[in-house]
Design a protein around this motif. Structure first.
Motif, PDB file in Angstrom:
ATOM      1  N   SER A  99       0.617   6.662  -6.892  1.00  0.00           N
ATOM      2  CA  SER A  99      -0.504   7.575  -7.146  1.00  0.00           C
ATOM      3  C   SER A  99      -0.131   9.036  -6.967  1.00  0.00           C
ATOM      4  O   SER A  99      -0.582   9.885  -7.717  1.00  0.00           O
ATOM      5  CB  SER A  99      -1.663   7.280  -6.203  1.00  0.00           C
ATOM      6  OG  SER A  99      -1.908   5.909  -6.144  1.00  0.00           O
ATOM      7  N   PHE A 132       0.823  -1.218   0.000  1.00  0.00           N
ATOM      8  CA  PHE A 132       0.000   0.000   0.000  1.00  0.00           C
ATOM      9  C   PHE A 132       0.854   1.265   0.000  1.00  0.00           C
ATOM     10  O   PHE A 132       0.461   2.265  -0.595  1.00  0.00           O
ATOM     11  CB  PHE A 132      -0.980  -0.013   1.171  1.00  0.00           C
ATOM     12  CG  PHE A 132      -2.195  -0.865   0.912  1.00  0.00           C
ATOM     13  CD1 PHE A 132      -2.881  -0.767  -0.291  1.00  0.00           C
ATOM     14  CD2 PHE A 132      -2.655  -1.770   1.861  1.00  0.00           C
ATOM     15  CE1 PHE A 132      -3.990  -1.555  -0.551  1.00  0.00           C
ATOM     16  CE2 PHE A 132      -3.765  -2.563   1.615  1.00  0.00           C
ATOM     17  CZ  PHE A 132      -4.431  -2.456   0.414  1.00  0.00           C
ATOM     18  N   LEU A 175       1.745   1.653  -3.588  1.00  0.00           N
ATOM     19  CA  LEU A 175       0.596   2.136  -4.362  1.00  0.00           C
ATOM     20  C   LEU A 175       0.416   3.644  -4.193  1.00  0.00           C
ATOM     21  O   LEU A 175       0.120   4.359  -5.152  1.00  0.00           O
ATOM     22  CB  LEU A 175      -0.673   1.448  -3.863  1.00  0.00           C
ATOM     23  CG  LEU A 175      -1.228   0.322  -4.701  1.00  0.00           C
ATOM     24  CD1 LEU A 175      -2.511  -0.209  -4.082  1.00  0.00           C
ATOM     25  CD2 LEU A 175      -1.510   0.810  -6.126  1.00  0.00           C
ATOM     26  N   GLN A 176       0.611   4.122  -2.963  1.00  0.00           N
ATOM     27  CA  GLN A 176       0.452   5.558  -2.709  1.00  0.00           C
ATOM     28  C   GLN A 176       1.562   6.357  -3.375  1.00  0.00           C
ATOM     29  O   GLN A 176       1.317   7.438  -3.913  1.00  0.00           O
ATOM     30  CB  GLN A 176       0.454   5.832  -1.208  1.00  0.00           C
ATOM     31  CG  GLN A 176      -0.745   5.231  -0.494  1.00  0.00           C
ATOM     32  CD  GLN A 176      -0.746   5.615   0.975  1.00  0.00           C
ATOM     33  OE1 GLN A 176      -0.985   6.765   1.322  1.00  0.00           O
ATOM     34  NE2 GLN A 176      -0.467   4.665   1.839  1.00  0.00           N
TER      35      GLN A 176
END
Ligand SMILES: [Fe+2]
Ligand SMILES: [Fe+2]
Lengths: 424, 361
Positions: A290, A283, A286-287
């Motif tokens: 993004s 995660f 993923l951040q």
């Protein structure tokens, strides 16, 4: 597993009242409506009691979860007897078990934290003590709520490890309440130690001037790039989610194949720990993809501490589809080999989490009274998510999934218990 | 039996381990990071240059009794409750202004351009109309407004302490051009038109008649040579959304940033400037509220900010208002160049710029 050690919730036989998927859908809609009602009454900043200040209400939500885990997984519903669990109408049973859940929460927060530890040991566990030291009432309550809720968060990671990974070893042969109290004392002892290491240093820097004589400097600063305990909140939450993964999605596979204790427990715990860090890093990555990398000292989307916290928030979001699949749709699929079943369930959970994530950030402002945007320093998506989970657990553990399902009658039950005896 | 289960277990472990290993390796490999993580942008928008800045603190005392303000929020249900729903204490406050706890934030920014000409921007308009008006008179803002000397009212965000004193401005110049950030709620627009909100003791009796512009987010708005504004899509306590800040490019010095409350975070703001504005890596000064410990509250995350602010090479810092006294003390302790004030006109301490103080950059 001997029968003495198995949980009532595992051996109970639930019969459908309606066919799937209708039954699951109706039950899920009911529990969601109930969650929204409870949120509106107690938490919503536009609602009636407005405890989502945010920390104060969030604290109770966290404690409801761990108290329920204790009731079911550690105490196996003690002091309630099997006859009560098997025969009472689910609504009355639910009312009584939920009532006892609330009593446990109130005792742990008001008596254990506020009155006992707060007065005699650690000031930040009692808002009145902080107010007495000159703090505004509002922040005194927010700071103490954060500490108290973290105790529950750590417990919700460590407590289930004993029943799930260790089969309550070496106390598996004790009867209730001796076993419950023994496992509870042991896991709560671990929880308190973890709290002192993972959260207490946060309070070194929370107060002004720094409390360097009372708490260690946050040891994670070098690699976490933040002094905030949110770093630990993030990965501990991933730990909680991992243990649920093992229990609900993996059906304890492959850990259950190891017969020897404590080997099985130790490997199980390492499995949960590794999985937690895997989820945490995934995660974080993923951040980074993004939004770009976090920046030291930045706020909101770019704050390293928020990124860590958000890993926990994203992980928690996976619990909703995970529990929905397990509780409401009979943990579909079951017909393939364990690894295929697990892979299909994981795929469903990942996709559903993506959809839920989209819907949450789009519709939570009108529905839950929260504010739009991913990163808000005073907003924790974990609060509504965990309250929703709490309502599912109330439904599943305390109310036999009424009205979609019902407990099998004595007659229906008999062959099943024979089967369990045979297996043991 | 145990043999089968051992084999099964090892198989499971092998499958899980392999998947886990590849996931871990993938996530942490530099190849993955380089190909997936967007590279940092370099600022490209040229906003021109200006010569100097004079910043006058009209009022930075947003409220007079912090405990009472926090109590109002606590009773209303905490930090997420809509500001228009909170019955803010407006009577019987000993240290307040005529018993009212409300004060406000307003600053006058005067820009001097390269040709020697100047423009004045009013940044925010306070909360308590009577208090703001008194401060306006003290600094001569009333006359500047009335004779059209002030070019526009730049509202940083919709918060009570920055925007609700709108009548104090409009009574001297109802047609002043107003710039608000994207994210204003209907209540805010209604207040401009002359609405009344009895629940939170708020009213504006002079409707706005001039141009009103909503500044979109995610782009640089050039206002004058060397002057621009940026709007951030940020959710803020008491249900406010969006804040904008002013950026000045001072010839031979570098960038100066002037903020209202800075809920987006000063480092986040500077990082954004770096990535959007040409010359954005050369910061010279900041001034305004930095929203760190407005209620003298704290969070270890704020220490992250205090410790990291060194990396931005600021030559001078004129922080006040919601920066908080605790933060200012920490800034001073670690050697950041905080400009001192004079603690006049109800500003409580001289650790930072207070009411009536001026900063020249
Ligand atoms: Fe402010
Ligand atoms: Fe503000």
């Amino acid at each position: 597993m001997n029968q003495n050690n198995s949980l009532w919730v595992e051996t109970r036989d639930l019969q459908p009242r309606l066919k799937q998927p209708l039954q699951g859908i109706i039950n899920l809609l009911l529990v969601t409506a109930f969650f929204l009602l409870v949120w509106w009454i107690f938490m919503d900043p536009r609602g009636i009691i407005r405890w989502y200040t945010p920390q104060y209400g969030y604290m109770y939500i966290r404690w409801i979860l761990i108290a329920a885990i204790w009731q079911v997984y550690i105490f196996n519903y003690w002091p309630f007897k099997d006859s009560f669990l098997n025969n009472k109408h689910p609504l009355i049973k639910g009312l009584i078990l939920i009532g006892s859940n609330i009593v446990i929460v109130a005792f742990m927060v008001w008596v254990f934290c506020y009155a006992f530890l707060g007065n005699l040991s650690i000031p930040y566990l009692n808002p009145k003590v902080l107010t007495g030291l000159g703090m505004t009432e509002f922040f005194a309550r927010e700071y103490s709520s954060l500490a108290i809720l973290m105790m529950a968060a750590i417990a919700s990671w460590l407590s289930p490890v004993w029943p799930v990974c260790f089969d309550n070893h070496p106390w598996q042969n004790l009867t209730q309440p001796a076993r419950g109290f023994t496992v509870w004392v042991w896991t709560f002892f671990l929880t308190l130690i973890a709290f002192l290491i993972l959260m207490h240093p946060h309070y070194h820097v929370l107060f002004y001037p720094w409390q360097e004589y009372a708490a260690a400097y946050p040891w994670w600063y070098g690699f976490a790039r933040t002094l905030s305990g949110n770093f630990n909140v993030g990965w501990v939450m991933c730990g909680t989610v991992s243990i649920w993964f093992l229990e609900l999605v993996f059906d304890r596979y492959p850990i259950r194949l190891i017969k020897k204790q404590p080997l099985r427990g130790i490997i199980g715990f390492l499995f949960v720990f590794t999985m937690a860090w895997l989820i945490f890093f995934a995660f974080l990555f993923l951040q980074d993809v993004s939004w770009g990398p976090a920046v030291e000292g930045a706020k909101r989307l770019y704050a390293p501490d928020w990124r860590h916290l958000h890993c926990g928030e994203l992980a928690c979001m996976m619990l909703i589809p995970m529990m929905t699949l397990h509780f409401y749709f009979d943990n579909w699929p079951k017909k393939y080999s364990p690894s295929i079943n697990i892979a299909i369930r994981c795929a469903i959970i990942f996709i559903a989490t993506g959809i839920l994530h989209y819907l949450y950030y789009k519709y939570s402002p009108p529905i839950l009274g929260t504010q739009p945007g991913y990163s808000h320093p005073q907003q924790f998506p974990m609060a509504p998510v965990i309250l929703w989970i709490n309502m599912m657990l109330y439904h599943y553990w305390f109310m036999d999934m009424y009205p979609g399902k019902r407990l099998a009658t004595r007659k229906e039950r008999l062959p099943v218990s024979n089967l369990i005896a045979e297996e043991a | 039996m145990s043999d089968i289960s051992r084999r099964e277990f090892l198989k499971g472990l092998a499958v899980g381990g392999t998947v886990g290993y590849f996931a871990m390796a993938g996530v942490s490999s530099t190849v993955m990071r380089n190909s997936f993580i967007p590279p940092a942008k370099v600022g490209a928008v040229d906003i021109g240059e200006c010569k100097s800045l004079k910043i006058k603190v009209i009022t930075e005392t947003s409220w007079f009794n912090n405990a009472l303000l926090m109590d109002d929020m606590k009773k209303a249900g905490g930090l997420l409750v809509n500001q228009y729903e909170i019955p803010w204490t407006n009577k019987g406050v000993t240290e307040g202004w005529k018993g009212d706890n409300a004060g406000g934030y307003a600053t006058l920014v005067e820009v001097e351009f390269l040709d020697g000409s100047t423009k004045k921007i009013l940044l925010d308009t306070g909360w308590n109309v009577d208090w703001t008006d008194t401060c306006f008179k003290r600094e001569g803002i009333d006359k500047m407004l009335a004779n059209g000397e002030i070019d526009c009212l730049f509202v940083s965000h919709e918060h009570f302490d920055h925007f609700w004193g709108i009548e104090a401005t409009l009574k001297y110049r109802p047609d002043i051009p107003i710039l608000v950030p994207k994210g204003f709620y209907q209540e805010g627009f209604d207040l401009l038109k002359g609405a009344n909100f009895p629940k939170c003791h708020l009213a504006n009796n002079v409707p706005h008649t001039g141009p009103l512009k909503v500044q979109e987010s995610e782009k640089v708005h050039k206002l004058y040579p060397g002057v621009a504004s940026i709007t951030f899509d940020v959710p803020i306590i008491t249900r406010v959304f969006g804040e904008q800040a002013l950026v000045f490019n001072l010839k031979d010095k570098g960038l100066a940033i002037v903020t209202g409350c800075c809920h987006m975070g000063i480092i986040s703001l500077m990082e954004h400037v770096k990535q959007t504005i040409k010359g954005g890596d050369n910061f010279y000064a900041i001034q305004g509220g930095l929203h760190i410990s407005p209620f003298e509250d704290w969070d270890p995350q704020y220490d992250d900010l205090v410790l990291a602010l060194h990396n931005y090479g600021l030559k001078t810092m004129g922080c006040n208002h919601c920066t908080g006294y605790v933060t200012a003390e920490k800034f001073v302790t670690i050697g950041l160049p905080v400009v001192k004030g004079t603690a006049q006109h109800k500003s409580k301490r001289d650790i930072f710029l207070g009411n009536g103080d001026m900063m020249i950059i």
